[in-house]
Motif scaffolding. Sequence first.
Motif, short mmCIF file in Angstrom:
data_model
loop_
_atom_site.label_atom_id
_atom_site.label_comp_id
_atom_site.label_asym_id
_atom_site.label_seq_id
_atom_site.Cartn_x
_atom_site.Cartn_y
_atom_site.Cartn_z
N GLN A 297 65.45 22.70 80.72
CA GLN A 297 65.18 23.28 79.40
C GLN A 297 65.52 22.30 78.28
O GLN A 297 65.92 22.69 77.18
N ALA A 298 65.34 21.01 78.54
CA ALA A 298 65.67 19.99 77.54
C ALA A 298 64.86 20.16 76.27
O ALA A 298 65.36 19.93 75.16
N ASN A 299 63.61 20.57 76.37
CA ASN A 299 62.81 20.75 75.16
C ASN A 299 63.26 21.96 74.35
O ASN A 299 63.16 21.97 73.12
N THR A 300 63.80 22.97 75.02
CA THR A 300 64.42 24.09 74.31
C THR A 300 65.66 23.61 73.56
O THR A 300 65.92 24.03 72.42
N ALA A 301 66.44 22.73 74.21
CA ALA A 301 67.61 22.17 73.55
C ALA A 301 67.22 21.38 72.31
O ALA A 301 67.87 21.46 71.27
N ALA A 302 66.14 20.61 72.41
CA ALA A 302 65.67 19.84 71.25
C ALA A 302 65.25 20.76 70.12
O ALA A 302 65.51 20.49 68.94
N ALA A 303 64.60 21.87 70.46
CA ALA A 303 64.19 22.83 69.43
C ALA A 303 65.41 23.42 68.73
O ALA A 303 65.39 23.62 67.50
N ARG A 304 66.47 23.67 69.48
CA ARG A 304 67.71 24.18 68.87
C ARG A 304 68.28 23.15 67.90
O ARG A 304 68.73 23.50 66.80
N LEU A 305 68.24 21.89 68.28
CA LEU A 305 68.76 20.84 67.41
C LEU A 305 67.95 20.75 66.12
O LEU A 305 68.50 20.56 65.03
N ARG A 306 66.63 20.90 66.23
CA ARG A 306 65.77 20.77 65.05
C ARG A 306 65.98 21.89 64.04
O ARG A 306 65.64 21.74 62.87
#
Length: 319
Positions: A297-306
């Motif tokens: 779920q790395a792309n979900t993590a990136a979305a959280r960071l954004r």
Amino acid sequence: MPRTMTVLFGGTGPDWEYREAPVPDPGPGQVLVRTGAVAFNNADTAMLDAADQYVAGFEFAGEIVAVGEGVRGPAVGERVMGTTPRSFAQYVLADHRHVLLVPDGVGYEEAAALPTGLLTEHGALSPGSFQAGQSVLITAASSGIGLIGVRIAKAIGAGMVIATTRSVAKRELLTRTGADVVVVTDEQDLTQAVLEATGQDGVDVVLDHVGGQTFADCLPATRVDGHVVNIGRLGQARSTIDLDALSYRHLRLRGVSFGFTRAAELGAVIAELTPQVLPAVADGRIRPVDTTLPFDQANTAAARLRTHQAHGKVVVSMP
């Protein structure tokens, strides 16, 4: 040890993708770490939006499984956290000077979120000539690294920590983190608020993560013979300053950037963490994690960071 591993690859579109790559062998002075968790930084999403193809990541935690020639420090089997490019992988190569032993009782998810913040914030306090009992102003303190800065300043004896945020909703977070005074810059004048909090003297040391006008506003908020250290440019890389504020107050300005091109210098900054900061990690005074997600779920993590709503670092655990 397997021959191949999964890595997180960027530069092929709006999201990272998973690829298989050979497990590397450590060269002279390097350690090979089987990662247990990796952590995101703002630079990761910025690179994803702009860079050519690359393996992502800058910080990790895991177990050393091999060492290269000339390594006299960390040994096979030891748990370490560290910083290196291309760390979003199941196995990571790192300079042996750029890893730290993980304190007992600290998990890989917590440890992975620490190296960049610890070395950046503590490394900035040193050129700021910080001494216990002094006052510290930290701008953008509600960012992932800024929160670590607040905790470090308190852990090593700051007499007063003043933290800034643009959002009134982050006031409670910063107070809970350890800030003595919180300045909400969308509602308050930064310079005046800091001067009022310090009896018109100003703070001893500034750690500025914003740049631009915020950096300029920090100068008249700093005491005579004080230090202003710029770390980041979250707002703007250019700033127009009042030279009277600089000169009349006899201020010392420093800029720091702890990249990998100066390997020995970065190693020296990391080495200073062991006696001064790791005890605060071990006893729980410094805890940086906002969200932990599985590696797929790395792309979900990136979305959280954004979203810029994370109250700490975003971490992914490795399979």
